[in-house]
Design an enzyme around this catalytic site. Structure first.
Site, PDB file in Angstrom:
ATOM      1  N   HIS A 119      63.321  40.994  54.603  1.00  0.00           N
ATOM      2  CA  HIS A 119      62.322  41.174  53.524  1.00  0.00           C
ATOM      3  C   HIS A 119      62.564  42.488  52.803  1.00  0.00           C
ATOM      4  O   HIS A 119      61.842  43.473  53.051  1.00  0.00           O
ATOM      5  CB  HIS A 119      60.921  41.160  54.115  1.00  0.00           C
ATOM      6  CG  HIS A 119      59.839  40.928  53.113  1.00  0.00           C
ATOM      7  ND1 HIS A 119      59.322  41.918  52.309  1.00  0.00           N
ATOM      8  CD2 HIS A 119      59.174  39.797  52.788  1.00  0.00           C
ATOM      9  CE1 HIS A 119      58.360  41.426  51.553  1.00  0.00           C
ATOM     10  NE2 HIS A 119      58.261  40.137  51.825  1.00  0.00           N
ATOM     11  N   ILE A 125      61.354  45.836  51.233  1.00  0.00           N
ATOM     12  CA  ILE A 125      59.955  46.096  50.878  1.00  0.00           C
ATOM     13  C   ILE A 125      59.095  45.706  52.069  1.00  0.00           C
ATOM     14  O   ILE A 125      59.270  44.629  52.644  1.00  0.00           O
ATOM     15  CB  ILE A 125      59.526  45.285  49.635  1.00  0.00           C
ATOM     16  CG1 ILE A 125      60.325  45.726  48.407  1.00  0.00           C
ATOM     17  CG2 ILE A 125      58.029  45.454  49.371  1.00  0.00           C
ATOM     18  CD1 ILE A 125      60.043  44.884  47.171  1.00  0.00           C
ATOM     19  N   GLY A 128      53.385  42.702  52.358  1.00  0.00           N
ATOM     20  CA  GLY A 128      51.980  43.027  52.109  1.00  0.00           C
ATOM     21  C   GLY A 128      51.073  42.624  53.261  1.00  0.00           C
ATOM     22  O   GLY A 128      50.117  43.340  53.589  1.00  0.00           O
ATOM     23  N   VAL A 129      51.366  41.494  53.898  1.00  0.00           N
ATOM     24  CA  VAL A 129      50.516  41.051  55.004  1.00  0.00           C
ATOM     25  C   VAL A 129      50.566  42.053  56.165  1.00  0.00           C
ATOM     26  O   VAL A 129      49.582  42.213  56.901  1.00  0.00           O
ATOM     27  CB  VAL A 129      50.925  39.640  55.480  1.00  0.00           C
ATOM     28  CG1 VAL A 129      50.604  38.607  54.426  1.00  0.00           C
ATOM     29  CG2 VAL A 129      52.401  39.580  55.859  1.00  0.00           C
ATOM     30  N   GLU A 133      47.675  44.122  57.975  1.00  0.00           N
ATOM     31  CA  GLU A 133      47.608  44.143  59.439  1.00  0.00           C
ATOM     32  C   GLU A 133      47.499  45.569  59.956  1.00  0.00           C
ATOM     33  O   GLU A 133      46.736  45.854  60.904  1.00  0.00           O
ATOM     34  CB  GLU A 133      48.838  43.460  60.028  1.00  0.00           C
ATOM     35  CG  GLU A 133      49.008  43.624  61.529  1.00  0.00           C
ATOM     36  CD  GLU A 133      47.925  42.956  62.353  1.00  0.00           C
ATOM     37  OE1 GLU A 133      47.715  43.364  63.510  1.00  0.00           O
ATOM     38  OE2 GLU A 133      47.272  42.019  61.831  1.00  0.00           O
TER      39      GLU A 133
END
Length: 216
Positions: A119, A125, A128-129, A133
């Protein structure tokens, strides 16, 4: 004589007056001008202080100016409270904390994090999840008292609302997070939180989160 007074007034429009005798006239400085003159030394002092601060900052070597915060809880203390482990423990330090109120902590993002190879291979990067978290884990630390060993790890991530990702988080960044409790229903063990993540002064992620405490 009147012509002289008019000439003085033209040269000094702030104020002038005659002496009442034939000996002449003298100009009177207005109070506003006196106050401006009195303020000048204060401005100079501020300028001197700012120059001294700039010199002190310039005297500090760049390698000594990094963001190394004194931990209120270090990684060992965090691991004693949270059940998460590699590769899913996403809080490195807690620097401020008030039980059931708020916490400030951070994650150092490095290219060695295991999610970067996928990723993305050509542009790493932080997902976002995982930013959300990380804030949820910090939220768990808000609610868990480290001295209460029976409560260790007893919380679950219940939901996310109004989540926004503002800027990419990349290797080398420090994701500084603040999570605050906005509502706590003690009867049902449901906690509403507001989380925000920053890189420097830039807001990069924000979300409203719901946590369910394990004893609910």
């Amino acid at each position: 004589y009147n012509c002289c007074v008019m000439a003085l007034a033209a040269r000094n429009p702030v104020g002038c007056a005659s002496s009442g005798s034939t000996s002449g006239s003298r100009a009177v400085v207005a109070p506003a001008m006196l106050s401006r003159r009195a303020a000048a030394p204060r401005r100079a002092a501020v300028r001197v202080r700012s120059e001294e601060s700039a010199k002190e900052a310039a005297a500090t070597p760049l390698e000594k100016t990094g963001p190394n915060f004194t931990p209120l809880r270090d990684i060992n203390q965090i691991m004693a409270t949270l059940p998460h482990r590699y590769p899913f423990l996403l809080v490195d330090r807690v620097v401020e904390w008030e039980c059931e109120k708020y916490a400030i902590g951070y994650k150092n993002v490095t290219i060695n994090d295991n999610f970067f190879p996928g990723h993305f291979p050509e542009r790493p990067i932080m997902p976002g999840v995982l930013q959300v978290e990380a804030m949820a884990q910090l939220g768990g630390l808000v609610m868990l008292d480290p001295e209460n060993q029976e409560a260790k790890g007893l919380f679950f991530f219940g939901g996310v609302d109004n989540c926004r990702f503002r800027k990419p988080v990349v290797p080398g960044d420090t994701l500084m997070m603040k999570v605050e409790v906005t509502k706590f229903n003690k009867r049902y063990g449901i906690v509403k939180m507001q989380g925000k993540g920053y890189v420097g002064q830039d807001l990069v992620v924000e979300a409203e989160m719901t946590l369910a405490m394990g004893n609910a």
